[in-house]
Design a protein around this motif. Structure first.
Motif, mmCIF file in Angstrom:
data_model
loop_
_atom_site.group_PDB
_atom_site.id
_atom_site.type_symbol
_atom_site.label_atom_id
_atom_site.label_comp_id
_atom_site.label_asym_id
_atom_site.label_seq_id
_atom_site.Cartn_x
_atom_site.Cartn_y
_atom_site.Cartn_z
ATOM 1 N N THR A 147 50.100 75.393 31.744
ATOM 2 C CA THR A 147 49.163 74.278 31.618
ATOM 3 C C THR A 147 49.915 72.968 31.386
ATOM 4 N N VAL A 148 49.337 71.869 31.879
ATOM 5 C CA VAL A 148 49.900 70.547 31.659
ATOM 6 C C VAL A 148 48.770 69.562 31.355
ATOM 7 N N SER A 149 49.039 68.600 30.494
ATOM 8 C CA SER A 149 48.070 67.531 30.238
ATOM 9 C C SER A 149 48.761 66.180 30.357
ATOM 10 N N TYR A 150 47.970 65.177 30.696
ATOM 11 C CA TYR A 150 48.481 63.816 30.855
ATOM 12 C C TYR A 150 47.583 62.868 30.061
ATOM 13 N N LYS A 151 48.170 62.108 29.171
ATOM 14 C CA LYS A 151 47.437 61.155 28.344
ATOM 15 C C LYS A 151 47.401 59.810 29.054
ATOM 16 N N SER A 157 42.377 61.558 28.364
ATOM 17 C CA SER A 157 43.417 62.449 28.864
ATOM 18 C C SER A 157 42.805 63.438 29.851
ATOM 19 N N VAL A 158 43.657 64.000 30.706
ATOM 20 C CA VAL A 158 43.245 65.022 31.660
ATOM 21 C C VAL A 158 44.228 66.187 31.554
ATOM 22 N N GLY A 159 43.798 67.355 32.006
ATOM 23 C CA GLY A 159 44.670 68.524 31.932
ATOM 24 C C GLY A 159 44.340 69.529 33.020
ATOM 25 N N LEU A 160 45.324 70.349 33.347
ATOM 26 C CA LEU A 160 45.147 71.362 34.390
ATOM 27 C C LEU A 160 45.918 72.618 34.020
ATOM 28 N N GLY A 161 45.243 73.764 34.116
ATOM 29 C CA GLY A 161 45.889 75.053 33.933
ATOM 30 C C GLY A 161 45.693 75.906 35.167
ATOM 31 N N LEU A 162 46.747 76.589 35.593
ATOM 32 C CA LEU A 162 46.689 77.485 36.744
ATOM 33 C C LEU A 162 46.892 78.905 36.232
ATOM 34 N N SER A 163 45.908 79.781 36.455
ATOM 35 C CA SER A 163 45.928 81.114 35.868
ATOM 36 C C SER A 163 46.199 82.193 36.908
ATOM 37 N N TYR A 164 47.124 83.074 36.548
ATOM 38 C CA TYR A 164 47.306 84.320 37.294
ATOM 39 C C TYR A 164 46.535 85.409 36.548
ATOM 40 N N ILE A 165 45.657 86.113 37.268
ATOM 41 C CA ILE A 165 44.776 87.106 36.666
ATOM 42 C C ILE A 165 45.162 88.485 37.179
ATOM 43 N N SER A 166 45.337 89.420 36.268
ATOM 44 C CA SER A 166 45.633 90.802 36.652
ATOM 45 C C SER A 166 44.707 91.729 35.883
ATOM 46 N N GLY A 167 44.118 92.704 36.576
ATOM 47 C CA GLY A 167 43.145 93.573 35.925
ATOM 48 C C GLY A 167 43.272 95.026 36.315
ATOM 49 N N ASP A 168 42.817 95.909 35.412
ATOM 50 C CA ASP A 168 42.737 97.352 35.638
ATOM 51 C C ASP A 168 41.306 97.804 35.373
ATOM 52 N N VAL A 169 40.875 98.854 36.082
ATOM 53 C CA VAL A 169 39.546 99.410 35.842
ATOM 54 C C VAL A 169 39.576 100.906 36.086
ATOM 55 N N GLU A 170 38.803 101.630 35.283
ATOM 56 C CA GLU A 170 38.556 103.050 35.518
ATOM 57 C C GLU A 170 37.088 103.324 35.241
ATOM 58 N N PHE A 171 36.443 104.048 36.162
ATOM 59 C CA PHE A 171 34.999 104.229 36.101
ATOM 60 C C PHE A 171 34.624 105.631 36.556
ATOM 61 N N ASN A 172 33.656 106.236 35.854
ATOM 62 C CA ASN A 172 33.170 107.568 36.231
ATOM 63 C C ASN A 172 31.657 107.615 36.153
ATOM 64 N N ASP A 198 44.290 87.929 41.161
ATOM 65 C CA ASP A 198 43.853 86.719 41.845
ATOM 66 C C ASP A 198 44.323 85.522 41.009
ATOM 67 N N TRP A 199 44.015 84.312 41.507
ATOM 68 C CA TRP A 199 44.355 83.075 40.825
ATOM 69 C C TRP A 199 43.095 82.239 40.627
ATOM 70 N N ASN A 200 43.061 81.442 39.552
ATOM 71 C CA ASN A 200 42.052 80.398 39.426
ATOM 72 C C ASN A 200 42.639 79.245 38.626
ATOM 73 N N PHE A 201 41.847 78.188 38.405
ATOM 74 C CA PHE A 201 42.363 77.036 37.670
ATOM 75 C C PHE A 201 41.361 76.590 36.628
ATOM 76 N N ASN A 202 41.886 75.878 35.636
ATOM 77 C CA ASN A 202 41.092 75.341 34.538
ATOM 78 C C ASN A 202 41.385 73.848 34.452
ATOM 79 N N LEU A 203 40.392 73.018 34.753
ATOM 80 C CA LEU A 203 40.537 71.561 34.798
ATOM 81 C C LEU A 203 39.800 70.947 33.613
#
Length: 416
Positions: A147-151, A157-172, A198-203
């Motif tokens: 994440t980075v922010s700029y004053k 101020s503004v800020g931006l975060g770029l997220s890498y998302i990783s997940g596991d699932v098990e279902f019966n 997947d990826w997403n962002f936080n503004l």
């Protein structure tokens, strides 16, 4: 060959009773103590999650915040017409959060967040009345967000975060309510996926028009977790159906993690007391269906048709003295699940969350945080009316549901 339609309801989802659908709103102990408000606050490194722009207004050059939350929750089911009942036996959930911020100069701050906003386990008794929809499910998703922010100036101020998302699932779940093998054991299917990503962002944007008032806006983008060629196993299949339900096989499915926007304000009544209000709009309408294709020729069509929903959060913080800060809050969470779409993996209606918390300053650098959440649901009657049978007809499953959740969280905040 004509595909057989299964009803693998609930794949990749379920946190029992959190934040509208399957989102766990426990990303910071200080924020949770104040009703999980935070988009207009700049008190700790938790801002990496709540509003990246707020990093610019942190007082310390560097901040580390870490926390863990213990979740105890269950759901009771009863159908008075069929005289059946069941109760989940869920293990204690433990979502975590770890955040770090660093001041680079008067304009730039950098940060890193590691948190788990989706994830829990739900376990119904094996072969219960709704076992053709779900027996058990476990979901884990972790976000890694640089994440980075700029004053811009002393007020904005503004800020931006770029997220890498990783997940596991098990279902019966069981295939249906009647199919058994030669030993009388119910036929079932288990799917498992690991490392789906997947990826997403936080503004974020933060304004401080006066010394007392802060206004924040945060937008988190949509992500889609795509499971491709992941393993699926059909068990206890009778001999007459083994050529149809060949096993082991694979499956493909997509799960939408919806976008959300939060707007909030924080106001300093005096040097010791802060009031905060947030409203979050989650675009659950992106979650229209959960369709699953199996490698053995089977498929599953599962309508969801969620609606966009709001969460209203109110919080207060008061410093008793230099060492002790107390917090309290309340939030109102409207379910995105429409009538006729209540499936037992997320059998929840509107809820009210009561929160409390506090911090103890060990010294000028180290704070110990805690939080408590009691999430209250009214008992309601709901059903899922879109089960597609093998002959193409539809059927329903429903009854009375009652959910309860209590969480207890602990954290540390270190400033240097």
């Amino acid at each position: 060959m004509k595909k057989t339609l299964l009803t693998v309801t609930g794949l990749c989802i379920s946190t029992s009773a959190f934040s509208g659908g399957y989102r766990v709103a426990l990303q910071g102990q200080q924020a949770l103590g104040m009703g999980h408000t935070g988009v207009a606050m700049s008190e700790s490194a938790e801002v990496v999650f709540f509003n990246p722009a707020a990093m610019s207004f942190l007082e310390s050059d560097s901040n580390i915040t870490a926390g863990i939350t213990l979740i105890s929750g269950d759901t009771e089911y009863q159908n008075q017409q069929t005289n059946t009942s069941a109760k989940t036996d869920n293990p204690i959930g433990t979502p975590v959060g770890l955040y770090y911020t660093k001041k680079y100069d008067d304009k730039f701050h950098f940060g890193l967040g590691l948190y788990t906003p989706y994830g829990n386990t739900v376990e119904w008794p094996t072969d219960w009345a709704g076992s053709h929809l779900v027996n058990n499910i476990e979901l884990k998703a972790i976000y890694i967000q640089p994440t980075v922010s700029y004053k811009i100036n002393d007020k904005y101020s503004v800020g931006l975060g770029l997220s890498y998302i990783s997940g596991d699932v098990e279902f019966n779940r069981n295939l249906n309510t009647s199919t058994v093998d030669a030993n009388g054991d119910r036929s079932n299917v288990t799917v498992k996926a690991e490392g789906v990503s997947d990826w997403n962002f936080n503004l974020g944007f933060l304004a401080k028009p006066t010394d007392e008032l802060s206004v924040g806006v945060s937008y988190r983008s949509e992500a889609t977790m795509e499971a491709r060629n992941e393993p699926a196993t059909f068990s206890n299949i009778p001999g007459s159906l083994q050529s149809t339900f060949t096993s082991p096989t694979t499956f493909n499915a997509d799960l939408v993690l919806p976008a959300e926007i939060t707007v909030g304000v924080a106001y300093d009544l005096d040097s010791k007391t802060i009031l905060a209000f947030d409203i979050t709009r989650t675009q659950w309408s992106a979650y229209e269906s959960l369709d699953i294709d199996f490698g053995n020729g089977q498929s599953s069509i599962n309508a969801r048709n969620y609606s966009d929903s709001n969460v209203y959060r109110f919080g207060a913080q008061h410093a008793l003295n230099d060492a002790i800060v107390l917090r309290g809050g309340i939030y109102f969470d409207k379910t995105p699940v429409e009538a006729g779409y209540f499936a037992p993996e997320t059998p929840r209606n509107d809820s009210i969350g009561l929160t409390a918390g506090g911090s103890y300053a060990v010294n000028k650098q180290l704070d110990l945080d805690f939080s408590l959440l009691v999430l209250m649901f009214e008992e309601f009657n709901g059903s899922y009316d879109h089960i597609i049978n093998s002959d193409g007809s539809t059927s329903s499953f429903g009854g009375d549901y009652l959910s309860s959740v209590i969480t207890l969280g602990f954290g540390v905040n270190y400033k240097f």
